[in-house]
Enzyme design. Sequence first.
Site, PDB file in Angstrom:
ATOM      1  CE1 TYR A 181      -5.607  -5.819  -4.366  1.00 49.05           C
ATOM      2  CE2 TYR A 181      -5.654  -4.243  -6.155  1.00 49.05           C
ATOM      3  CZ  TYR A 181      -4.955  -5.069  -5.319  1.00 49.05           C
ATOM      4  OH  TYR A 181      -3.583  -5.143  -5.431  1.00 49.05           O
TER       5      TYR A 181
ATOM      6  CG  HIS B 191      -3.182 -11.044  -5.972  1.00 48.28           C
ATOM      7  ND1 HIS B 191      -4.395 -10.409  -5.844  1.00 48.28           N
ATOM      8  CD2 HIS B 191      -2.281 -10.205  -5.418  1.00 48.28           C
ATOM      9  CE1 HIS B 191      -4.225  -9.248  -5.252  1.00 48.28           C
ATOM     10  NE2 HIS B 191      -2.955  -9.097  -4.968  1.00 48.28           N
TER      11      HIS B 191
END
Length: 275
Positions: free
Chosen positions: A44, A106
């Site tokens: 991010y 992730h």
Amino acid sequence: MTSDELLLPSIGFGTYKLRGEAGRAAVTSAIETGYRLIDSAYNYENEGTVGAGIRDALAAGTVDRDEIIYTSKLPGRYQHREDALATVEESVWRSGIGPVDLYLIHWPNPGQGLYVEAWKALIEARDRGLVRHIGVCNFLPEHLETLERETGELPVVNQIELHPEFPQTDALAWNTDHGIITESWSPLNRGEVLEAAPVAAAAAAHDVTPGQVILAWHRSRGAVAIPKASSQARQQENLESLQLDLTDAEIAAITALGRPDGRRKDQDPAVYEEF
Ligand SMILES: NC(=O)c1ccc[n+]([C@@H]2O[C@H](COP(=O)([O-])OP(=O)(O)OC[C@H]3O[C@@H](n4cnc5c(N)ncnc54)[C@H](OP(=O)(O)O)[C@@H]3O)[C@@H](O)[C@H]2O)c1
């Protein structure tokens, strides 16, 4: 929600797309509003932003460090052991708040064939004190079984796409049966499910907002939703879903919105890979 070793609040705060000064202020305001579980990820590119927002809240005396559960995630491109350990170290330095409370793989990226190596690296990172708890995102039962078979250890958290259009009933049950906490990503389906008839009906019946209905639905099914909201008003609105209890009929009607092809972007972890 609990696993054997971790207690999580029933709702957390998502931060995808929160960056820079505005993102930092949004994180501080989320903590002031009452959120304690804060979700971020290396990919991010906001671990610095989120860490700064948490440090501001700590400096203001809003919370103690040990009340916060800061989460980050290992990108698919860094699943080799040495890359993974360097990435975890980088995450710790970027956030600047000490060990990461919860570190997740992730995506499994099964075609790459490295998620067991990445999991062993996270076990090592935890043993070295870089992170406190370790988990995964987007793992299917077959991937979780592989982790258990190869390392004897299951994650404490599996963060998966979960919202009324993709309710993940079987995955949720599998996780629960194995002591794994399920976190729901895109719990509001980015706002796209707010106008669905059963959501609107429950909102009218309880005099609450559609967002609150959906978040109460997650809680009622035993999943930890992590909605992202930029404004303090929406952060508060979402947190107040904790006061709402839906009826069994309302929960069932919202679950019935689910469709086999209800994923937001067809990101089936059996084949989809993200780096
Ligand atoms: N592990 C993974 O692979 C993965 C993938 C995706 C996301 N995530 C995590 O999950 C978090 C949440 O998912 P998401 O950000 O994709 O989507 P989401 O939380 O379902 O939706 C966020 C969107 O809904 C709006 N919103 C928030 N509260 C609302 C309310 N009460 N009423 C109406 N609209 C509302 C937000 O607007 P404003 O911001 O303008 O308020 C934002 O546009 C992410 O931020 C990230 O931390 C993880």
